[in-house]
Design an enzyme around this catalytic site. Structure first.
Site, mmCIF file in Angstrom:
data_model
loop_
_atom_site.group_PDB
_atom_site.id
_atom_site.type_symbol
_atom_site.label_atom_id
_atom_site.label_comp_id
_atom_site.label_asym_id
_atom_site.label_seq_id
_atom_site.Cartn_x
_atom_site.Cartn_y
_atom_site.Cartn_z
ATOM 1 N N TYR A 115 0.815 -1.222 0.000
ATOM 2 C CA TYR A 115 0.000 0.000 0.000
ATOM 3 C C TYR A 115 0.849 1.272 0.000
ATOM 4 O O TYR A 115 0.341 2.360 -0.203
ATOM 5 C CB TYR A 115 -0.955 0.013 1.201
ATOM 6 N N ASP A 158 -5.128 -6.807 5.954
ATOM 7 C CA ASP A 158 -6.319 -6.072 5.525
ATOM 8 C C ASP A 158 -7.396 -7.063 5.094
ATOM 9 O O ASP A 158 -8.569 -6.968 5.473
ATOM 10 C CB ASP A 158 -5.913 -5.165 4.346
ATOM 11 N N ASP A 186 -10.988 -9.165 7.782
ATOM 12 C CA ASP A 186 -12.439 -9.083 7.555
ATOM 13 C C ASP A 186 -13.136 -10.418 7.802
ATOM 14 O O ASP A 186 -14.344 -10.453 8.030
ATOM 15 C CB ASP A 186 -12.745 -8.579 6.141
ATOM 16 N N ASP A 215 -2.876 -18.345 2.072
ATOM 17 C CA ASP A 215 -4.106 -18.981 1.569
ATOM 18 C C ASP A 215 -4.592 -20.069 2.530
ATOM 19 O O ASP A 215 -5.797 -20.239 2.749
ATOM 20 C CB ASP A 215 -3.957 -19.514 0.138
ATOM 21 N N LYS A 222 3.687 -15.586 2.349
ATOM 22 C CA LYS A 222 3.529 -16.282 1.058
ATOM 23 C C LYS A 222 4.932 -16.566 0.561
ATOM 24 O O LYS A 222 5.339 -16.169 -0.536
ATOM 25 C CB LYS A 222 2.731 -15.360 0.113
#
Ligand code: NAD
Length: 360
Positions: free
Chosen positions: A141, A247, A251, A223, A191
């Site tokens: 970001y 991020d 959720d 994942d 990852k």
């Protein structure tokens, strides 16, 4: 103790939920005999309207003078189609940078009274209690070069994912420290089978681990983590990960907790000499224009953020636990807002706040 708090209500339901959270803070201060000073500032859409910028210099000064900041949410539909640098949300990046808060903590726990509000089976959700620690100031970001260049078939969008050893070190240490005070298990999410940034991440984690030999460490690919968070969320205690992974994965916490309105967060920077962290506290949700001004917003994410503030910025563990217990007591009485789909009449934002104050 002197509690010097800046409140930035922001836009939409941000103003409604922070009003209730501040009431709770006042009750705590009175009950435990703390001196509370509350100042209020502008951030987001309202700040653009009044000053022309989402994070005005005056707000930045107030932020620097405060011990802790309680934020609502920012964002107004009228800015949806303007350039990113002119949007209210740009104020969030500004304040996080100004405060140097590099770790975003998102605690997720299940409340017995809300088990049916989650779409997952009760036995999967019952007993869930973990914290996601998301790196907040680096990664995809913020990395450069970024932007859209060229035209036609060659038009290209570019973002850069980059991390330094120092950026990884400080957030991972925070993860270890939190785990040490809880069930002593840290899951580092990466990852590393594909990304070099993740390979460095894992290398740094492994180097730090001997300093925290009392904490059990596991590495999990992002994942697999996404899957485990819904298959077996109880296995987690503290998870630490980069900005984008955090991020996205945090959720999933909303699914476990029954509503995004339940989730608090704490963004922490450097430790002060007194041993407590500089902190920015806010509910995870946004300004929810669809329900703003209707008294429907669930204030528990904001009230939970006050509990986090008491614990991390002021080191007031007893007061923080009392706020959490009061929230639980209100939920057990059957009182919930509309987002948690009550069988009877939903409670209003104000009724929820008042009930927590009474329970306290
Ligand atoms: P949102 O979180 O505002 O809303 C998503 C859905 O959840 C909506 O249906 C909303 O009604 C519901 N909801 C959210 N909080 C709730 C609460 N406390 N009680 C009951 N229901 C609740 O996300 P969005 O709709 O994607 O974004 C709206 C605006 O907020 C946008 O401008 C976005 O950029 C901004 N936003 C700001 C922040 C922040 O300030 N940290 C975070 C996310 C989104």
């Amino acid at each position: 103790m002197n509690l010097n708090v800046l409140v930035l209500p922001g836009d939409g339901i941000g103003t409604e939920v922070t009003r209730e959270a501040v009431k709770v803070l006042r009750v705590v201060a009175e009950k435990w005999g703390h001196q509370l000073t509350i100042r209020e500032g502008l951030l987001g859409g309202i700040a653009i309207h009044k000053t022309g910028t989402p994070f005005p210099a005056e707000t930045e000064k107030l932020v620097m003078d405060a011990d802790a900041v309680l934020m609502g949410a920012v964002g107004l539909p009228e800015f949806d189609n303007v350039a990113p640098e002119k949007r209210p949300e740009r104020g969030l990046l500004g304040i996080r940078r100004a405060m140097g808060v590099f770790a975003n903590l998102r605690p997720v726990r299940s409340y017995k009274a809300l088990l049916d509000a989650s779409p997952l089976k009760n036995e999967l959700v019952d007993g869930v209690d973990f914290i996601i620690v998301r790196e907040l100031l680096g990664g995809l970001y913020y990395g450069t070069p970024r932007g859209i260049t060229g035209s036609g078939p060659e038009e290209r969008g570019t973002n850069t994912m980059t991390y330094t050893r120092a950026e990884i070190d400080r957030v991972v240490r925070m993860g270890f420290e939190l785990a040490r005070k809880r069930r002593k298990k840290l899951t580092s999410v990466d990852k590393s089978n594909v990304l070099e940034t993740s390979q460095l991440w894992r290398k740094v984690v492994l180097e730090i681990a001997p300093d925290y030999s009392d904490v059990t460490l596991e590495h999990l690919i992002v994942d697999t983590t996404a899957m485990q968070l819904v298959l077996n969320p109880k296995r987690f205690d503290v998870l630490v990960m980069d900005n984008m992974f955090g991020d996205i994965l945090s959720d999933e916490g909303a699914v476990l907790a029954g509503s995004i309105g339940m989730l608090p967060s704490a963004s922490l920077g450097a430790k002060k000499a007194s041993g407590v962290w500089t902190g920015l506290y806010e509910p995870v949700h946004g300004s929810a224009p669809d329900i703003a001004g209707q008294g429907k917003a669930n204030p528990f994410g904001a009230i939970g953020s006050v509990a986090a503030m008491l614990e991390y910025s002021f080191g007031l563990g007893e007061e923080a636990a009392a706020v959490t217990r009061a929230m639980e007591q209100v939920l057990n009485s059957g009182k919930v807002t509309a987002d948690l789909r009550p069988s009877g009449t939903p409670a209003t934002t104000e009724q929820m706040g008042e009930s927590v104050c009474q329970a306290l």
